[in-house]
Design a protein around this motif. Structure first.
Motif, PDB file in Angstrom:
ATOM      1  N   SER A  16       4.541  -6.017  10.091  1.00  0.00           N
ATOM      2  CA  SER A  16       5.985  -5.760  10.263  1.00  0.00           C
ATOM      3  C   SER A  16       6.400  -5.712  11.724  1.00  0.00           C
ATOM      4  O   SER A  16       7.442  -6.235  12.107  1.00  0.00           O
ATOM      5  CB  SER A  16       6.370  -4.418   9.628  1.00  0.00           C
ATOM      6  OG  SER A  16       6.245  -4.448   8.239  1.00  0.00           O
TER       7      SER A  16
ATOM      8  N   LYS B  77       0.830  -1.209   0.000  1.00  0.00           N
ATOM      9  CA  LYS B  77       0.000   0.000   0.000  1.00  0.00           C
ATOM     10  C   LYS B  77       0.860   1.253   0.000  1.00  0.00           C
ATOM     11  O   LYS B  77       0.495   2.252   0.581  1.00  0.00           O
ATOM     12  CB  LYS B  77      -1.023  -0.020   1.138  1.00  0.00           C
ATOM     13  CG  LYS B  77      -0.495  -0.375   2.484  1.00  0.00           C
ATOM     14  CD  LYS B  77      -1.642  -0.558   3.484  1.00  0.00           C
ATOM     15  CE  LYS B  77      -1.089  -0.814   4.852  1.00  0.00           C
ATOM     16  NZ  LYS B  77      -2.083  -1.232   5.830  1.00  0.00           N
TER      17      LYS B  77
ATOM     18  N   TYR C 149      -9.507  -4.695   1.958  1.00  0.00           N
ATOM     19  CA  TYR C 149     -10.625  -3.882   2.449  1.00  0.00           C
ATOM     20  C   TYR C 149     -11.910  -4.168   1.680  1.00  0.00           C
ATOM     21  O   TYR C 149     -11.966  -5.083   0.879  1.00  0.00           O
ATOM     22  CB  TYR C 149     -10.240  -2.398   2.413  1.00  0.00           C
ATOM     23  CG  TYR C 149      -8.930  -2.113   3.130  1.00  0.00           C
ATOM     24  CD1 TYR C 149      -8.697  -2.595   4.413  1.00  0.00           C
ATOM     25  CD2 TYR C 149      -7.919  -1.396   2.514  1.00  0.00           C
ATOM     26  CE1 TYR C 149      -7.495  -2.354   5.068  1.00  0.00           C
ATOM     27  CE2 TYR C 149      -6.716  -1.139   3.160  1.00  0.00           C
ATOM     28  CZ  TYR C 149      -6.508  -1.631   4.442  1.00  0.00           C
ATOM     29  OH  TYR C 149      -5.316  -1.396   5.069  1.00  0.00           O
TER      30      TYR C 149
HETATM   31  C1  LIG Z   1      -0.918  -2.135   6.397  1.00  0.00           C
HETATM   32  C2  LIG Z   1      -1.386  -3.431   6.839  1.00  0.00           C
HETATM   33  C3  LIG Z   1      -0.472  -4.442   7.124  1.00  0.00           C
HETATM   34  C4  LIG Z   1       1.017  -4.239   7.026  1.00  0.00           C
HETATM   35  O1  LIG Z   1       1.460  -3.392   8.040  1.00  0.00           O
HETATM   36  P1  LIG Z   1       3.021  -2.944   8.079  1.00  0.00           P
HETATM   37  O2  LIG Z   1       3.141  -2.276   9.380  1.00  0.00           O
HETATM   38  O3  LIG Z   1       3.177  -2.028   6.922  1.00  0.00           O
HETATM   39  O4  LIG Z   1       3.820  -4.171   7.942  1.00  0.00           O
HETATM   40  C5  LIG Z   1      -0.962  -5.670   7.506  1.00  0.00           C
HETATM   41  N1  LIG Z   1      -2.288  -5.879   7.587  1.00  0.00           N
HETATM   42  C6  LIG Z   1      -3.201  -4.937   7.338  1.00  0.00           C
HETATM   43  C7  LIG Z   1      -4.641  -5.235   7.460  1.00  0.00           C
HETATM   44  C8  LIG Z   1      -2.784  -3.674   6.944  1.00  0.00           C
HETATM   45  O5  LIG Z   1      -3.682  -2.727   6.685  1.00  0.00           O
END
Ligand SMILES: *Cc1c(COP(=O)(O)O)cnc(C)c1O
Length: 497
Positions: free
Chosen positions: A361, A185, A230
């Protein structure tokens, strides 16, 4: 090293010449947003030596501008120096990369030729060959394709090789027998990013925020599972099935609509059940989860692939809290809600063997093993831009104007702040707002932002008394956040060759 989508990014032409041309183009972009033109000279070998009717042309060819969007359609003015008088009768064509030539129209006011750029598969630079009365001019210049964005903004150049280096570091350290899901993203071009990461080899899943991203990944040639995180609309089910994309089943009513839509189709739609365990965005509350799981299980057209949640507040202290099952800790509380909900679903004979995925992460970075489950969804870690290991992106503009504001000058509407001394400022333009602060570096120094109106950003150049118009400005994403890439639109992005 794995090649970075080599086939898609480079046409089988002289790579060294192309690299040089693209370097020149980058310099041009660094110097000026639109005022720089590529140049080239006429080669005689493209034409017929006996063709005495063709006017002799000598001198440089210019392109303005030297960049445009990847799907084409932008007008590019081609100037040919030393043209004869009967320009209007001259036939000029332009070929962008390996696309078919386009005919250009003479503009009698500008006394240049207007050519409409063709589209290109990837946002990269290509050679442009101009053909005047049958004679090729090669290379005229390079033209930089960017992702769709505001074309007045400075272009960000993304280095897919650096992305692959990040991916390799993550994969080398990644726990064995744990699924690796990659969350994309950080913006565009999402298809090329996914392709580059998947070429490293051990990615099991991609997670993307929206359907169009999933489609972009498939179009880029990604073959591993892709889940849209989403809200997914049931009217898009034909596309989901066509592109083999997994989505979130968000309610019992959604499942009913999906079933109706899928009735006439072959094949199953794979869905994930997201549980909101206390951090709002994705999923149903634990109370609703069993009902939704039952609806999915009863559906002849849906297949449950995963059960997931997303954590709000992971810290390094969670390790100890998890060990002590300390329910005053938010992560532990979310985990306990998740486990209880999954247990209730499995007690009902549903979801045995589906993928459980919870951590991101921060779970990996803090070694929070109790939160590993079957797979992690790792996003940010892939997009860190680190000077030591080679920067992921380069985003540059130049100072467009320098002036000295007298003491007592208003800084913004309302005049709530005034200059307390005569202040040298530099103006840069068309910088998109980001969630995280961005930093501007001039001559190696990070300079304060006096006023950011996006269209015009006023930089305080007090620390650089000899700063001048045209000075390079390096733009960095939040240094406190590992300079995490944020190439979300409307920022135009091109891929480094
Ligand atoms: C953004 C997101 C992640 C990844 O998060 P990071 O901190 O960028 O690794 C994982 N799961 C969902 C649902 C997210 O929205």
């Amino acid at each position: 090293m794995a090649r970075v989508t080599a086939g898609a990014l480079t046409s089988p032409r002289n790579t060294i010449a192309r690299a040089t041309v693209s370097l020149l183009a980058s310099l041009c972009l660094a110097l000026s947003l639109v005022g720089c033109s590529g140049t080239g000279t006429i080669h005689e070998d493209g034409g017929d030596p006996d063709d005495v009717a063709a006017p002799t042309i000598s001198g440089a060819v210019t392109l303005s501008p030297t960049r445009g969007v990847v799907h084409g359609g932008n007008l590019v003015m081609v100037g040919i120096a030393g043209l004869p008088d009967d320009l209007a009768t001259m036939e000029v064509k332009a070929r962008f990369g390996s696309a078919d030539s386009v005919s250009c129209e003479f503009d009698n006011v500008v006394r240049q030729f207007a050519c409409r750029a063709t589209g290109h598969a990837d946002p990269t630079s290509v050679d442009v060959v101009v053909n005047a009365n049958g004679k090729d001019v090669t290379p005229a210049a390079s033209y930089t394709y960017t992702t769709q964005g505001y074309e007045d903004m400075p272009v960000l150049t993304l280095d897919l090789a650096a992305l692959q280096r990040n991916a390799r570091v993550i994969e080398d350290d990644f726990p064995e027998n744990l699924g690796l899901g990659v969350v994309l993203k950080n913006g565009e071009p999402v298809g090329a990013m996914a392709k580059a990461i998947s070429e490293i080899g051990s990615v099991d899943y991609f997670f993307v925020p929206k359907l169009s991203d999933g489609i972009a990944l498939r179009e880029a040639g990604v073959t591993i599972p892709i889940a849209v995180i989403y809200l997914a609309n049931t009217e898009d089910i034909p596309l989901m099935l066509h592109y083999n994309l997994e989505v979130a089943a968000k309610s019992v009513a959604w499942v009913e609509r999906a079933n109706a839509a899928l009735e006439s189709m072959q094949g199953e739609l794979r869905v994930h059940l997201w549980i909101d365990t206390g951090f709002g965005p994705e999923g149903v509350t634990p109370d609703e989860a069993l009902g939704l799981a039952k609806a999915i299980a009863a559906s002849p057209h849906l297949k449950l692939r995963g059960i997931a949640t997303h954590l709000c507040c992971v810290t390094k202290d969670d390790k100890k809290a998890l060990k002590n099952n300390d329910l005053t800790n938010k992560t532990v509380l979310q985990k306990s809600r998740f486990d209880r909900t999954v247990a209730a679903i499995r007690d009902a004979g549903i979801g045995e063997g589906v993928l459980l995925h919870v951590g991101a992460s921060d779970v990996l970075a803090n070694d929070l093993e109790p939160l590993y489950y079957d797979m992690l969804r790792v996003g940010g870690m892939f997009f860190i831009s680190d000077a030591a290991s080679g920067e992921l992106y380069s985003w540059k503009t130049s100072i467009k104007q320098v002036k000295k504001l007298p003491k007592g000058w208003c800084i913004d509407y309302g005049c709530e702040t005034i200059t307390t001394k005569a202040t040298l400022v530099g103006l840069v333009g068309q910088i998109p707002l980001r969630d995280d602060p961005i930093a501007f570096v001039v001559r190696g120094k990070t300079v304060p932002v006096l006023l950011n109106h996006q269209t015009v950003v006023t930089l305080d150049l007090s620390s650089i008394p000899d700063a001048a118009e045209g000075d390079e400005v390096i733009i960095k994403f939040n240094p406190a956040n590992d300079q995490l890439l944020d190439a979300t639109p409307p920022l135009p992005v091109t891929l480094k060759k």
